[in-house]
Design an enzyme around this catalytic site. Structure first.
Site, PDB file in Angstrom:
ATOM      1  N   GLY A   1       0.718  -1.111  -0.001  1.00  0.00           N
ATOM      2  CA  GLY A   1      -0.101   0.104   0.234  1.00  0.00           C
ATOM      3  C   GLY A   1       0.981   1.219   0.072  1.00  0.00           C
ATOM      4  CG  HIS A   2       0.621   6.043   1.301  1.00  0.00           C
ATOM      5  ND1 HIS A   2       0.796   6.555   0.089  1.00  0.00           N
ATOM      6  CD2 HIS A   2       0.843   6.909   2.379  1.00  0.00           C
ATOM      7  CE1 HIS A   2       1.023   8.014   0.504  1.00  0.00           C
ATOM      8  NE2 HIS A   2       1.299   8.200   1.488  1.00  0.00           N
ATOM      9  CG  PHE A   3       2.717   4.029   5.017  1.00  0.00           C
ATOM     10  CD1 PHE A   3       3.522   5.474   4.880  1.00  0.00           C
ATOM     11  CD2 PHE A   3       1.764   4.466   5.796  1.00  0.00           C
ATOM     12  CE1 PHE A   3       3.221   6.715   5.200  1.00  0.00           C
ATOM     13  CE2 PHE A   3       1.097   5.717   5.843  1.00  0.00           C
ATOM     14  CZ  PHE A   3       2.009   6.949   5.975  1.00  0.00           C
TER      15      PHE A   3
END
Length: 232
Positions: free
Chosen positions: A210-212
């Site tokens: 995901g984003h991280f």
């Protein structure tokens, strides 16, 4: 020399006034100043999320200083914005009022921060829950809410910079590695693919995450980075 305690200002009568460096431009200027003090004249940059518009400004300010770019879910194209997340940010930029501010404050909640870490992750057990509690504790410090709100409102200053950024890519042919969590619902994978339009030799990888992305694929990203940086 006697040190003076800064006066505690207030904003809207409830918390300290945010510092002036609450914009991408101001943060880029601070970073450039630090690099100057350290005597760093040539460097590669790693950008992610808010770090991307700071890195882009550094590159546009001193194009010859940048030896390479690694962007991990660090957006530089309109195609990267996922409407479900960004529509409320653009509305907040257009008009800061009680309704639009409430939407942005929701993004500072524990549930919203947890969502940023877990969305797009196939195996949530890979992520230590303390990471979103730690972020939430930092965001919840007195006055930090206003800093975050100002940064949200300022983000709309970044897309108008993109044409200059894309021209920089085309003229410099800077080596670029885009490594992206394909499940990111803030900056979608179209934002990674878009780099190829201006940098045909860009190395682009969409990984499970995901984003991280580093929370679940740090070793894989590190291996890609080592190979990329050794090649330039």
């Amino acid at each position: 020399m006697r040190r003076r305690r800064p006066a505690a200002g207030s904003a809207r009568g409830r918390s300290p006034r945010p510092p002036p460096a609450c914009s991408s431009a101001a943060l880029a200027a601070l970073t450039a100043g630090l690099l100057g003090q350290l005597g760093v004249e040539r460097y590669a940059i790693y950008v992610q999320d808010y770090g991307a518009p700071i890195g882009w400004r550094l590159a546009l300010r001193e194009p010859a200083a940048i030896t390479a770019i690694v962007t991990q879910n660090g957006n530089g194209y309109d195609a990267g914005f996922v409407p479900g997340f960004w529509d409320s940010v653009w509305a907040f930029h257009r008009e800061w009022n009680a309704q639009t501010e409430a939407g942005m404050r929701q993004a500072l909640s524990l549930d919203a921060i947890r969502w940023q870490y877990l969305t797009g992750v196939s195996d949530e057990t890979l992520i230590d829950p303390t990471v979103w509690w730690h972020d939430f504790a930092l965001v919840s410090r007195p006055g930090n809410d206003l800093v975050q709100l100002k940064l949200f409102a300022d983000y709309a200053s970044n897309p108008p910079l993109y044409p200059r950024l894309h021209e920089y890519f085309r003229t410099s042919r800077v080596p670029l590695l885009a490594v992206w969590g394909r499940g990111d619902e803030i900056f979608g994978p179209a934002g990674a693919r878009a780099f190829a339009a201006d940098l045909p030799d860009a190395e682009i990888h969409l990984l499970d995450g995901g984003h991280f992305l580093l929370e679940t694929a740090a070793a894989e990203v590190a291996a890609l980075m080592r190979r990329f940086l050794r090649s330039i």
